[in-house]
Motif scaffolding. Structure first.
Motif, PDB file in Angstrom:
ATOM      1  N   ILE A   1     -25.519  86.911  -6.217  1.00 48.79           N
ATOM      2  CA  ILE A   1     -24.738  85.799  -6.740  1.00 48.79           C
ATOM      3  C   ILE A   1     -25.188  85.504  -8.165  1.00 48.79           C
ATOM      4  O   ILE A   1     -26.377  85.527  -8.468  1.00 48.79           O
ATOM      5  N   GLY A   2     -24.234  85.228  -9.040  1.00 50.53           N
ATOM      6  CA  GLY A   2     -24.548  84.844 -10.406  1.00 50.53           C
ATOM      7  C   GLY A   2     -23.932  83.502 -10.735  1.00 50.53           C
ATOM      8  O   GLY A   2     -22.752  83.279 -10.480  1.00 50.53           O
ATOM      9  N   LYS A   3     -24.738  82.580 -11.249  1.00 45.93           N
ATOM     10  CA  LYS A   3     -24.251  81.260 -11.650  1.00 45.93           C
ATOM     11  C   LYS A   3     -24.613  81.032 -13.109  1.00 45.93           C
ATOM     12  O   LYS A   3     -25.714  81.369 -13.538  1.00 45.93           O
ATOM     13  N   GLY A   4     -23.686  80.438 -13.861  1.00 45.40           N
ATOM     14  CA  GLY A   4     -23.952  80.218 -15.265  1.00 45.40           C
ATOM     15  C   GLY A   4     -23.377  78.917 -15.784  1.00 45.40           C
ATOM     16  O   GLY A   4     -22.377  78.425 -15.257  1.00 45.40           O
ATOM     17  N   SER A   5     -24.029  78.355 -16.799  1.00 42.23           N
ATOM     18  CA  SER A   5     -23.550  77.118 -17.423  1.00 42.23           C
ATOM     19  C   SER A   5     -24.171  76.982 -18.809  1.00 42.23           C
ATOM     20  O   SER A   5     -25.162  77.646 -19.126  1.00 42.23           O
ATOM     21  N   SER A   6     -23.566  76.111 -19.621  1.00 39.98           N
ATOM     22  CA  SER A   6     -24.113  75.785 -20.938  1.00 39.98           C
ATOM     23  C   SER A   6     -24.914  74.497 -20.810  1.00 39.98           C
ATOM     24  O   SER A   6     -24.455  73.538 -20.194  1.00 39.98           O
ATOM     25  N   ILE A   7     -26.116  74.469 -21.381  1.00 36.38           N
ATOM     26  CA  ILE A   7     -26.979  73.299 -21.254  1.00 36.38           C
ATOM     27  C   ILE A   7     -27.505  72.874 -22.621  1.00 36.38           C
ATOM     28  O   ILE A   7     -27.482  73.648 -23.586  1.00 36.38           O
TER      29      ILE A   7
ATOM     30  N   LEU B   1     -27.491  79.000 -22.906  1.00 39.78           N
ATOM     31  CA  LEU B   1     -26.804  79.454 -21.703  1.00 39.78           C
ATOM     32  C   LEU B   1     -27.835  79.648 -20.602  1.00 39.78           C
ATOM     33  O   LEU B   1     -28.851  80.328 -20.794  1.00 39.78           O
ATOM     34  N   SER B   2     -27.586  79.031 -19.466  1.00 36.63           N
ATOM     35  CA  SER B   2     -28.515  79.105 -18.328  1.00 36.63           C
ATOM     36  C   SER B   2     -27.850  79.859 -17.176  1.00 36.63           C
ATOM     37  O   SER B   2     -26.723  79.542 -16.782  1.00 36.63           O
TER      38      SER B   2
ATOM     39  N   PHE C   1     -14.902  79.132 -18.941  1.00 35.76           N
ATOM     40  CA  PHE C   1     -14.937  79.820 -17.635  1.00 35.76           C
ATOM     41  C   PHE C   1     -16.219  80.629 -17.437  1.00 35.76           C
ATOM     42  O   PHE C   1     -16.210  81.696 -16.823  1.00 35.76           O
ATOM     43  N   ILE C   2     -17.322  80.105 -17.955  1.00 35.69           N
ATOM     44  CA  ILE C   2     -18.571  80.865 -17.866  1.00 35.69           C
ATOM     45  C   ILE C   2     -19.026  81.034 -16.419  1.00 35.69           C
ATOM     46  O   ILE C   2     -19.681  82.016 -16.073  1.00 35.69           O
ATOM     47  N   GLY C   3     -18.669  80.071 -15.571  1.00 30.90           N
ATOM     48  CA  GLY C   3     -19.018  80.204 -14.155  1.00 30.90           C
ATOM     49  C   GLY C   3     -18.354  81.411 -13.535  1.00 30.90           C
ATOM     50  O   GLY C   3     -18.994  82.209 -12.834  1.00 30.90           O
ATOM     51  N   LYS C   4     -17.050  81.568 -13.784  1.00 29.03           N
ATOM     52  CA  LYS C   4     -16.308  82.722 -13.268  1.00 29.03           C
ATOM     53  C   LYS C   4     -16.786  84.011 -13.906  1.00 29.03           C
ATOM     54  O   LYS C   4     -16.895  85.053 -13.239  1.00 29.03           O
TER      55      LYS C   4
ATOM     56  N   ALA D   1     -19.670  89.188 -13.662  1.00 25.38           N
ATOM     57  CA  ALA D   1     -20.757  90.024 -14.185  1.00 25.38           C
ATOM     58  C   ALA D   1     -21.769  90.352 -13.090  1.00 25.38           C
ATOM     59  O   ALA D   1     -22.300  91.463 -13.034  1.00 25.38           O
ATOM     60  N   ALA D   2     -22.045  89.389 -12.211  1.00 29.11           N
ATOM     61  CA  ALA D   2     -22.980  89.613 -11.107  1.00 29.11           C
ATOM     62  C   ALA D   2     -22.437  90.665 -10.152  1.00 29.11           C
ATOM     63  O   ALA D   2     -23.190  91.507  -9.635  1.00 29.11           O
TER      64      ALA D   2
END
Length: 274
Positions: free
Chosen positions: A2-8, A60-61, A128-131, A136-137
């Protein structure tokens, strides 16, 4: 995987969390970074982020989580390759980045932090960085030869289908003979290691049933339509209340109505047959 991403924006706190010794953190990847501590790395990030004053969430986290079995078999080098492949699929090369693996839990996972601002001061588009992270994952997992989200879901669906079949078979056996007393049915199912859980609403009325078996908790109608609450209660004499070991419980009006409609249909069908 699983890959999760967000801007922090709180980069320092995130770096401290990912590099926490109490979490058995270990560096698996770094690029264009020379510092060791979170404080040193954040200063390097800030030096580049100063090139773009308009971007607030400028880090980016990501969290990369292989399955428990895959994670347990992957060493530091493997996780480094996994992280590098993920970065390539996200098109985040040539940016400051650091990644640490946390092994404090059974589920091994990697915390990856990438500077959203590149060396030319351009911000990475995080729409859409989450998607994008999920995609990518998925590609990374296939490249690494480990399980994807789809692989895991397929296995779960197969296991769930088997469990449903076993519960339904037990139900068919338990419903045979006299089952006017709901508690009798529950006891018969319990003998087959299946727990029938009455669902009680806020008004303390019986709303439905769930079935616990092999670690699964499944709604009756999701096991088989013949196991919905209304179908199950068709065999109960008193449609307004049911008797359990703890005493009698009133049936929710909506459920009682559904039972009555099914019983009426049975009577009508029998009349047509005659």
């Amino acid at each position: 995987m699983i890959g999760k991403g967000s801007s922090i924006s709180s980069t320092l706190c995130a770096l401290r969390y990912g590099n926490d010794p109490d979490k058995r953190a270990e560096l698996v990847y770094s690029d264009l970074v020379v510092g060791d501590t979170a404080e040193e790395i954040i200063q390097e990030f800030k030096a580049v982020q100063a090139l773009n004053q308009n971007c607030e969430r400028n880090t980016l986290s990501f969290v990369l989580s292989p399955t428990v079995n895959d994670g347990a078999q992957m060493n530091t080098e493997d996780l480094g390759k996994l992280t590098r492949a993920f970065i390539q699929h996200m098109k985040l090369q040539e940016r400051q980045a650091v990644a640490n693996v946390n092994r404090d839990k059974a589920h091994t996972h990697v915390h990856l932090y990438v500077n959203r601002i590149d060396l030319n001061g351009k911000a990475y588009t995080d729409s859409f960085i989450g998607k994008q992270s999920q995609w990518a994952a998925e590609r990374t997992a296939k490249q690494m030869g480990i399980q994807t989200v789809q692989d895991v879901q397929l296995e779960k669906n197969k296991a769930l289908a088997q469990t449903r079949g076993e519960i339904h078979k037990a139900h068919q056996q338990a419903i045979q003979g006299s089952t006017k007393d709901l508690q009798t049915y529950i006891n018969r199912m319990q003998k087959q290691h299946i727990t029938v859980v009455p669902v009680i609403n806020k008004s303390k009325q019986l709303q439905g049933f769930r079935f616990e078996y092999k670690g699964q908790n499944i709604k009756g109608s999701e096991v088989h339509r013949s196991m919905s609450a209304s179908n199950l209660l068709k065999s109960i004499k008193h449609a307004k209340r049911v008797v359990l070991s703890g005493g009698s419980i009133p049936i929710a009006p909506s459920l009682a109505k559904a039972v009555a409609q099914k019983l009426l249909k049975i009577v009508i069908d029998k009349g047509i047959g005659i």
